[in-house]
Structure formats: C-alpha cells, structure tokens
Write a protein that holds these residues in place. Structure first.
Motif, PDB file in Angstrom:
ATOM      1  N   GLY A 219     -29.298  -1.402 -15.673  1.00 24.86           N
ATOM      2  CA  GLY A 219     -29.574  -0.282 -14.783  1.00 24.86           C
ATOM      3  C   GLY A 219     -29.761  -0.678 -13.344  1.00 24.86           C
ATOM      4  O   GLY A 219     -30.384   0.060 -12.571  1.00 24.86           O
ATOM      5  N   ILE A 220     -29.217  -1.823 -12.964  1.00 20.51           N
ATOM      6  CA  ILE A 220     -29.336  -2.299 -11.585  1.00 20.51           C
ATOM      7  C   ILE A 220     -27.992  -2.118 -10.908  1.00 20.51           C
ATOM      8  O   ILE A 220     -26.974  -2.666 -11.358  1.00 20.51           O
ATOM      9  N   GLU A 221     -27.981  -1.370  -9.821  1.00 19.80           N
ATOM     10  CA  GLU A 221     -26.728  -1.046  -9.157  1.00 19.80           C
ATOM     11  C   GLU A 221     -26.989  -0.711  -7.702  1.00 19.80           C
ATOM     12  O   GLU A 221     -27.947   0.003  -7.386  1.00 19.80           O
ATOM     13  N   TYR A 222     -26.124  -1.213  -6.844  1.00 17.34           N
ATOM     14  CA  TYR A 222     -26.213  -0.942  -5.414  1.00 17.34           C
ATOM     15  C   TYR A 222     -24.839  -0.565  -4.881  1.00 17.34           C
ATOM     16  O   TYR A 222     -23.816  -1.059  -5.374  1.00 17.34           O
ATOM     17  N   TRP A 223     -24.855   0.288  -3.867  1.00 16.33           N
ATOM     18  CA  TRP A 223     -23.618   0.726  -3.211  1.00 16.33           C
ATOM     19  C   TRP A 223     -23.686   0.427  -1.722  1.00 16.33           C
ATOM     20  O   TRP A 223     -24.740   0.536  -1.094  1.00 16.33           O
ATOM     21  N   GLY A 224     -22.535   0.088  -1.191  1.00 11.46           N
ATOM     22  CA  GLY A 224     -22.419  -0.055   0.242  1.00 11.46           C
ATOM     23  C   GLY A 224     -21.867   1.221   0.857  1.00 11.46           C
ATOM     24  O   GLY A 224     -21.428   2.128   0.143  1.00 11.46           O
ATOM     25  N   LYS A 225     -21.911   1.274   2.168  1.00 16.95           N
ATOM     26  CA  LYS A 225     -21.252   2.375   2.864  1.00 16.95           C
ATOM     27  C   LYS A 225     -19.755   2.139   2.799  1.00 16.95           C
ATOM     28  O   LYS A 225     -19.309   0.996   2.761  1.00 16.95           O
ATOM     29  N   GLY A 226     -19.013   3.187   2.767  1.00 17.30           N
ATOM     30  CA  GLY A 226     -17.580   3.048   2.581  1.00 17.30           C
ATOM     31  C   GLY A 226     -16.833   2.623   3.828  1.00 17.30           C
ATOM     32  O   GLY A 226     -17.341   2.699   4.948  1.00 17.30           O
ATOM     33  N   THR A 227     -15.613   2.193   3.605  1.00 14.69           N
ATOM     34  CA  THR A 227     -14.700   1.896   4.690  1.00 14.69           C
ATOM     35  C   THR A 227     -13.402   2.670   4.434  1.00 14.69           C
ATOM     36  O   THR A 227     -12.888   2.682   3.319  1.00 14.69           O
ATOM     37  N   GLN A 228     -12.914   3.331   5.464  1.00 13.05           N
ATOM     38  CA  GLN A 228     -11.751   4.200   5.312  1.00 13.05           C
ATOM     39  C   GLN A 228     -10.466   3.387   5.316  1.00 13.05           C
ATOM     40  O   GLN A 228     -10.235   2.555   6.196  1.00 13.05           O
ATOM     41  N   VAL A 229      -9.622   3.672   4.343  1.00 11.33           N
ATOM     42  CA  VAL A 229      -8.269   3.118   4.294  1.00 11.33           C
ATOM     43  C   VAL A 229      -7.303   4.288   4.334  1.00 11.33           C
ATOM     44  O   VAL A 229      -7.382   5.198   3.490  1.00 11.33           O
ATOM     45  N   THR A 230      -6.423   4.292   5.308  1.00  8.48           N
ATOM     46  CA  THR A 230      -5.431   5.344   5.457  1.00  8.48           C
ATOM     47  C   THR A 230      -4.051   4.723   5.467  1.00  8.48           C
ATOM     48  O   THR A 230      -3.771   3.836   6.283  1.00  8.48           O
ATOM     49  N   VAL A 231      -3.212   5.178   4.544  1.00  8.34           N
ATOM     50  CA  VAL A 231      -1.837   4.679   4.445  1.00  8.34           C
ATOM     51  C   VAL A 231      -0.914   5.818   4.835  1.00  8.34           C
ATOM     52  O   VAL A 231      -0.791   6.810   4.120  1.00  8.34           O
ATOM     53  N   SER A 232      -0.293   5.659   5.975  1.00 10.16           N
ATOM     54  CA  SER A 232       0.541   6.739   6.514  1.00 10.16           C
ATOM     55  C   SER A 232       1.534   6.176   7.507  1.00 10.16           C
ATOM     56  O   SER A 232       1.257   5.213   8.221  1.00 10.16           O
ATOM     57  N   SER A 233       2.707   6.806   7.533  1.00 10.96           N
ATOM     58  CA  SER A 233       3.713   6.425   8.520  1.00 10.96           C
ATOM     59  C   SER A 233       3.589   7.294   9.767  1.00 10.96           C
ATOM     60  O   SER A 233       4.334   7.110  10.732  1.00 10.96           O
TER      61      SER A 233
ATOM     62  N   LEU B 293       0.824  -1.209   0.000  1.00  7.70           N
ATOM     63  CA  LEU B 293       0.000   0.000   0.000  1.00  7.70           C
ATOM     64  C   LEU B 293       0.853   1.252   0.000  1.00  7.70           C
ATOM     65  O   LEU B 293       1.938   1.298   0.606  1.00  7.70           O
ATOM     66  N   LYS B 294       0.345   2.262  -0.677  1.00 11.43           N
ATOM     67  CA  LYS B 294       1.025   3.538  -0.819  1.00 11.43           C
ATOM     68  C   LYS B 294       0.148   4.651  -0.237  1.00 11.43           C
ATOM     69  O   LYS B 294      -1.088   4.509  -0.181  1.00 11.43           O
ATOM     70  N   PRO B 295       0.747   5.764   0.135  1.00 10.22           N
ATOM     71  CA  PRO B 295      -0.066   6.867   0.672  1.00 10.22           C
ATOM     72  C   PRO B 295      -1.174   7.302  -0.291  1.00 10.22           C
ATOM     73  O   PRO B 295      -2.261   7.704   0.158  1.00 10.22           O
ATOM     74  N   GLU B 296      -0.919   7.198  -1.587  1.00 12.91           N
ATOM     75  CA  GLU B 296      -1.930   7.605  -2.558  1.00 12.91           C
ATOM     76  C   GLU B 296      -3.107   6.630  -2.636  1.00 12.91           C
ATOM     77  O   GLU B 296      -4.092   6.895  -3.333  1.00 12.91           O
ATOM     78  N   ASP B 297      -3.024   5.511  -1.940  1.00  7.34           N
ATOM     79  CA  ASP B 297      -4.168   4.603  -1.842  1.00  7.34           C
ATOM     80  C   ASP B 297      -5.152   5.038  -0.759  1.00  7.34           C
ATOM     81  O   ASP B 297      -6.222   4.441  -0.627  1.00  7.34           O
ATOM     82  N   THR B 298      -4.791   6.040  -0.010  1.00  7.78           N
ATOM     83  CA  THR B 298      -5.665   6.535   1.043  1.00  7.78           C
ATOM     84  C   THR B 298      -6.965   7.064   0.449  1.00  7.78           C
ATOM     85  O   THR B 298      -6.955   7.920  -0.449  1.00  7.78           O
ATOM     86  N   ALA B 299      -8.070   6.530   0.921  1.00  9.08           N
ATOM     87  CA  ALA B 299      -9.382   6.891   0.394  1.00  9.08           C
ATOM     88  C   ALA B 299     -10.461   6.149   1.178  1.00  9.08           C
ATOM     89  O   ALA B 299     -10.154   5.260   1.981  1.00  9.08           O
ATOM     90  N   VAL B 300     -11.683   6.522   0.915  1.00 10.32           N
ATOM     91  CA  VAL B 300     -12.814   5.717   1.365  1.00 10.32           C
ATOM     92  C   VAL B 300     -13.112   4.713   0.254  1.00 10.32           C
ATOM     93  O   VAL B 300     -13.259   5.097  -0.911  1.00 10.32           O
ATOM     94  N   TYR B 301     -13.182   3.452   0.624  1.00 12.07           N
ATOM     95  CA  TYR B 301     -13.405   2.384  -0.343  1.00 12.07           C
ATOM     96  C   TYR B 301     -14.858   1.920  -0.253  1.00 12.07           C
ATOM     97  O   TYR B 301     -15.363   1.638   0.845  1.00 12.07           O
ATOM     98  N   TYR B 302     -15.490   1.814  -1.420  1.00 15.65           N
ATOM     99  CA  TYR B 302     -16.895   1.446  -1.502  1.00 15.65           C
ATOM    100  C   TYR B 302     -17.074   0.142  -2.276  1.00 15.65           C
ATOM    101  O   TYR B 302     -16.437  -0.078  -3.312  1.00 15.65           O
ATOM    102  N   CYS B 303     -17.982  -0.657  -1.794  1.00 20.55           N
ATOM    103  CA  CYS B 303     -18.373  -1.881  -2.485  1.00 20.55           C
ATOM    104  C   CYS B 303     -19.544  -1.578  -3.418  1.00 20.55           C
ATOM    105  O   CYS B 303     -20.439  -0.790  -3.071  1.00 20.55           O
ATOM    106  N   ASN B 304     -19.521  -2.192  -4.589  1.00 20.32           N
ATOM    107  CA  ASN B 304     -20.555  -1.961  -5.600  1.00 20.32           C
ATOM    108  C   ASN B 304     -21.021  -3.289  -6.182  1.00 20.32           C
ATOM    109  O   ASN B 304     -20.207  -4.179  -6.410  1.00 20.32           O
ATOM    110  N   ALA B 305     -22.318  -3.389  -6.408  1.00 20.27           N
ATOM    111  CA  ALA B 305     -22.892  -4.553  -7.071  1.00 20.27           C
ATOM    112  C   ALA B 305     -23.744  -4.059  -8.227  1.00 20.27           C
ATOM    113  O   ALA B 305     -24.570  -3.167  -8.050  1.00 20.27           O
ATOM    114  N   GLN B 306     -23.534  -4.630  -9.404  1.00 18.77           N
ATOM    115  CA  GLN B 306     -24.312  -4.175 -10.542  1.00 18.77           C
ATOM    116  C   GLN B 306     -24.549  -5.282 -11.554  1.00 18.77           C
ATOM    117  O   GLN B 306     -23.791  -6.252 -11.626  1.00 18.77           O
TER     118      GLN B 306
END
Length: 116
Positions: A102-116, A84-97
């Motif tokens: 036109g069928i698509e669902y989203w989950g709530k995100g999970t935070q990923v933080t890459v930092s020293s 993992l790199k610092p630029e991977d830091t983001a909220v990650y969302y799961c998607n089903a489609q």
C-alpha cells in the motif's frame, strides 16, 4: 517524497523523447518504478514499469517503441520513447510503489505532444 519528471515536449510523429524521473525521499532501489499516462478524456493507464530487480513490463501499445530503465545510483528512472505516434499524446506521470504494501507515490506529470 518527491518524484520530479522532466523531458516532455512537442515532437513530430516518428520522433523520439526521453523522459526522466528523479526521486528523493525514498529508498529508490526497492521500489517498482513506473510511467503512466493520461490523455484528455481517458483514464490513466500504465505505460511501462520496472521492478527493483530490473524486470520490465510494457503496455501492448508501446512494446517495441518504448524502453524503461533505471539508475539506482542516481535515483532516476527513464522512459525512452521512439517512433512516437499522435496517440501517444498525453500527460506522463512517474510512479513509485511497493506492491502489496500500500505504498505508492506520484509525481507531477510532464506533457508529451506528438503532432506535425
């Protein structure tokens, strides 16, 4: 329909995390499952996706480091993230489609933080 993501957290550069997304209320095996991420001030972007047949697709920035997989018996999709790199830091969302339907669902995100 519920997509429950878990596994995010704080990790040092070079470390690993495994995200999980458990789906309920859908016929999981027929859906294209994906992981997206959104960093502060940036648009949401596709990280990886896996079709019902198991074909995988990755963003160029994560190829060779991330692996998406699915377990249809558990209605769960995973994202193994290595080196993992610092630029991977983001909220990650799961998607089903189901593409083109036109069928698509989203989950709530999970935070990923890459930092020293």
């Amino acid at each position: 329909v519920q997509l429950q993501a878990s596994g995010g957290g704080l990790v040092q550069p070079g470390g690993s995390l495994r995200l999980s997304c458990a789906a309920s209320g859908i016929a999981f095996s027929i859906y294209v499952m994906g992981w997206y991420r959104q960093a502060p001030g940036k648009q949401r972007e596709l990280v990886a996706a896996i079709t019902s047949g198991g074909s995988e697709n990755y963003a160029e920035s994560v190829k060779g480091r991330f692996t998406i997989s699915r377990d249809n018996a558990k209605n769960t999709v995973y994202l193994q993230m290595n080196n993992l790199k610092p630029e991977d830091t983001a909220v990650y969302y799961c998607n089903a489609q189901i593409p083109f339907r036109g069928i698509e669902y989203w989950g709530k995100g999970t935070q990923v933080t890459v930092s020293s």
